[in-house]
Design a protein around this motif. Structure first.
Motif, PDB file in Angstrom:
ATOM      1  N   ASP A   1       3.875 -12.278 -11.617  1.00  0.00           N
ATOM      2  CA  ASP A   1       3.837 -11.577 -10.281  1.00  0.00           C
ATOM      3  C   ASP A   1       4.867 -10.981  -9.676  1.00  0.00           C
ATOM      4  OD1 ASP A   1       1.585 -14.586  -9.762  1.00  0.00           O
ATOM      5  OD2 ASP A   1       0.857 -12.320 -10.446  1.00  0.00           O
ATOM      6  N   THR A   2       6.024 -10.875 -10.323  1.00  0.00           N
ATOM      7  CA  THR A   2       7.107 -10.469  -9.758  1.00  0.00           C
ATOM      8  C   THR A   2       7.145  -8.729  -9.857  1.00  0.00           C
ATOM      9  OG1 THR A   2       8.581 -12.178 -10.647  1.00  0.00           O
ATOM     10  CG2 THR A   2       9.673  -9.908 -10.149  1.00  0.00           C
ATOM     11  N   ASP A   3       7.253  -8.231  -8.566  1.00  0.00           N
ATOM     12  CA  ASP A   3       7.001  -6.592  -8.342  1.00  0.00           C
ATOM     13  C   ASP A   3       7.310  -6.683  -7.292  1.00  0.00           C
ATOM     14  OD1 ASP A   3       3.994  -6.346 -10.479  1.00  0.00           O
ATOM     15  OD2 ASP A   3       6.103  -5.524 -10.881  1.00  0.00           O
ATOM     16  N   VAL A   4       7.464  -5.136  -6.703  1.00  0.00           N
ATOM     17  CA  VAL A   4       7.383  -4.694  -5.199  1.00  0.00           C
ATOM     18  C   VAL A   4       6.218  -4.403  -4.908  1.00  0.00           C
ATOM     19  CG1 VAL A   4       8.092  -2.775  -3.705  1.00  0.00           C
ATOM     20  CG2 VAL A   4       9.651  -3.626  -5.701  1.00  0.00           C
ATOM     21  N   TYR A   5       5.690  -5.004  -4.097  1.00  0.00           N
ATOM     22  CA  TYR A   5       4.119  -5.038  -3.364  1.00  0.00           C
ATOM     23  C   TYR A   5       4.188  -4.019  -2.196  1.00  0.00           C
ATOM     24  CZ  TYR A   5       2.845  -9.164  -6.057  1.00  0.00           C
ATOM     25  OH  TYR A   5       2.594  -9.712  -7.268  1.00  0.00           O
ATOM     26  N   TYR A   6       3.302  -3.213  -2.398  1.00  0.00           N
ATOM     27  CA  TYR A   6       2.916  -2.137  -1.321  1.00  0.00           C
ATOM     28  C   TYR A   6       1.722  -2.060  -0.709  1.00  0.00           C
ATOM     29  CZ  TYR A   6       6.787   0.271  -3.934  1.00  0.00           C
ATOM     30  OH  TYR A   6       7.820   0.437  -4.455  1.00  0.00           O
ATOM     31  N   CYS A   7       1.731  -1.884   0.607  1.00  0.00           N
ATOM     32  CA  CYS A   7       0.550  -1.757   1.337  1.00  0.00           C
ATOM     33  C   CYS A   7      -0.152  -0.335   1.589  1.00  0.00           C
ATOM     34  CB  CYS A   7       0.483  -2.593   2.707  1.00  0.00           C
ATOM     35  SG  CYS A   7      -0.684  -2.485   3.922  1.00  0.00           S
ATOM     36  N   LYS A   8      -1.286  -0.265   1.437  1.00  0.00           N
ATOM     37  CA  LYS A   8      -2.073   0.972   1.757  1.00  0.00           C
ATOM     38  C   LYS A   8      -3.198   1.056   2.399  1.00  0.00           C
ATOM     39  CE  LYS A   8      -4.894   3.481  -1.256  1.00  0.00           C
ATOM     40  NZ  LYS A   8      -5.330   4.128  -2.519  1.00  0.00           N
ATOM     41  N   VAL A   9      -3.234   1.622   3.573  1.00  0.00           N
ATOM     42  CA  VAL A   9      -4.182   1.684   4.610  1.00  0.00           C
ATOM     43  C   VAL A   9      -4.597   2.861   4.916  1.00  0.00           C
ATOM     44  CG1 VAL A   9      -3.062  -0.252   5.998  1.00  0.00           C
ATOM     45  CG2 VAL A   9      -2.524   2.143   6.600  1.00  0.00           C
ATOM     46  N   TYR A  10      -6.002   3.421   5.025  1.00  0.00           N
ATOM     47  CA  TYR A  10      -6.723   4.669   5.448  1.00  0.00           C
ATOM     48  C   TYR A  10      -6.899   4.765   6.854  1.00  0.00           C
ATOM     49  CZ  TYR A  10      -7.653   5.554   0.470  1.00  0.00           C
ATOM     50  OH  TYR A  10      -7.257   6.047  -0.609  1.00  0.00           O
ATOM     51  N   VAL A  11      -6.603   5.649   7.127  1.00  0.00           N
ATOM     52  CA  VAL A  11      -6.608   6.113   8.969  1.00  0.00           C
ATOM     53  C   VAL A  11      -7.236   7.432   8.918  1.00  0.00           C
ATOM     54  CG1 VAL A  11      -5.675   6.613  10.974  1.00  0.00           C
ATOM     55  CG2 VAL A  11      -4.695   4.748   9.694  1.00  0.00           C
ATOM     56  N   LEU A  12      -8.405   7.508   9.326  1.00  0.00           N
ATOM     57  CA  LEU A  12      -9.249   8.814   9.520  1.00  0.00           C
ATOM     58  C   LEU A  12      -9.429   9.384   8.088  1.00  0.00           C
ATOM     59  CD1 LEU A  12      -7.791  10.117  12.846  1.00  0.00           C
ATOM     60  CD2 LEU A  12      -9.930   8.909  12.381  1.00  0.00           C
ATOM     61  N   GLY A  13      -9.325   8.536   7.148  1.00  0.00           N
ATOM     62  CA  GLY A  13      -9.650   9.065   5.679  1.00  0.00           C
ATOM     63  C   GLY A  13      -8.221   9.362   4.958  1.00  0.00           C
ATOM     64  N   TYR A  14      -7.491   9.213   5.515  1.00  0.00           N
ATOM     65  CA  TYR A  14      -5.975   9.478   4.923  1.00  0.00           C
ATOM     66  C   TYR A  14      -5.302   8.455   4.532  1.00  0.00           C
ATOM     67  CZ  TYR A  14      -1.717  12.258   3.871  1.00  0.00           C
ATOM     68  OH  TYR A  14      -0.641  12.702   3.377  1.00  0.00           O
ATOM     69  N   PRO A  15      -4.625   8.455   3.341  1.00  0.00           N
ATOM     70  CA  PRO A  15      -3.986   7.028   2.985  1.00  0.00           C
ATOM     71  C   PRO A  15      -2.459   7.043   3.501  1.00  0.00           C
ATOM     72  CG  PRO A  15      -4.097   8.706   1.125  1.00  0.00           C
ATOM     73  CD  PRO A  15      -4.693   9.363   2.222  1.00  0.00           C
ATOM     74  N   TYR A  16      -2.172   5.699   4.110  1.00  0.00           N
ATOM     75  CA  TYR A  16      -0.580   5.756   4.246  1.00  0.00           C
ATOM     76  C   TYR A  16      -0.033   4.439   3.746  1.00  0.00           C
ATOM     77  CZ  TYR A  16      -1.708   8.758   8.507  1.00  0.00           C
ATOM     78  OH  TYR A  16      -2.019   9.906   9.162  1.00  0.00           O
ATOM     79  N   TRP A  17       1.069   4.610   3.289  1.00  0.00           N
ATOM     80  CA  TRP A  17       1.746   3.702   2.266  1.00  0.00           C
ATOM     81  C   TRP A  17       2.940   3.089   3.291  1.00  0.00           C
ATOM     82  CZ3 TRP A  17       0.094   2.014  -2.393  1.00  0.00           C
ATOM     83  CH2 TRP A  17      -0.724   2.712  -3.176  1.00  0.00           C
ATOM     84  N   GLY A  18       3.126   1.933   2.868  1.00  0.00           N
ATOM     85  CA  GLY A  18       4.240   1.195   3.335  1.00  0.00           C
ATOM     86  C   GLY A  18       5.382   1.225   2.536  1.00  0.00           C
ATOM     87  N   GLN A  19       6.689   0.682   2.816  1.00  0.00           N
ATOM     88  CA  GLN A  19       7.798   0.873   1.724  1.00  0.00           C
ATOM     89  C   GLN A  19       8.128  -0.131   0.839  1.00  0.00           C
ATOM     90  OE1 GLN A  19       7.580  -0.792   4.768  1.00  0.00           O
ATOM     91  NE2 GLN A  19       8.894  -2.564   4.100  1.00  0.00           N
ATOM     92  N   GLY A  20       7.166  -1.148   0.880  1.00  0.00           N
ATOM     93  CA  GLY A  20       7.147  -2.072  -0.389  1.00  0.00           C
ATOM     94  C   GLY A  20       7.950  -3.306   0.345  1.00  0.00           C
TER      95      GLY A  20
END
Length: 121
Positions: free
Chosen positions: A95-114
């Protein structure tokens, strides 16, 4: 501009647990514009490998998981706070990895920095 920030990563021994958090803030339009979050998801990526979906959750709370984490990870969200969580139990070295979050706002994806998760054997 929408900002997405993950937290909660770290070093843990195999069999241990971590809880990741991801918060969305800012605004896709004029400052102070109220917006709601659509689907949210957690991905992970190892160096030299493709980013893979770990878990996703709809605004209504329907969750889905990669086979590799089913029964061990739980995704949840707080719509009022615009936060998504990933509770990770029975962690394995793989499970060792960089974990990223993705959220959709008004249909557009935004990513975190991990956020780095390291599981020692």
């Amino acid at each position: 501009q929408v900002q997405v920030v993950e937290s909660g990563g770290g070093l843990v021994q195999a069999g241990g647990s971590l809880r990741l958090s991801c918060a969305a803030s800012g605004s896709p339009g004029a400052p102070g514009t109220i917006f709601s979050i659509g689907d949210m998801a957690w991905y992970r990526q190892a160096p030299g490998k493709q980013r893979e979906l770990v878990a996703g959750i709809t605004r209504g709370g329907s969750a889905s998981y990669a086979d590799s984490v089913k029964g061990r990870f739980t995704i949840s969200r707080d719509n009022a706070k615009k936060v998504v969580y990933l509770q990770m139990n029975s962690l394995k070295p793989e499970d060792t990895d960089v974990y990223y979050c993705k959220v959709y706002v008004l249909g557009y994806p935004y990513w975190g920095q991990g956020t780095q998760v390291t599981v020692s054997s």
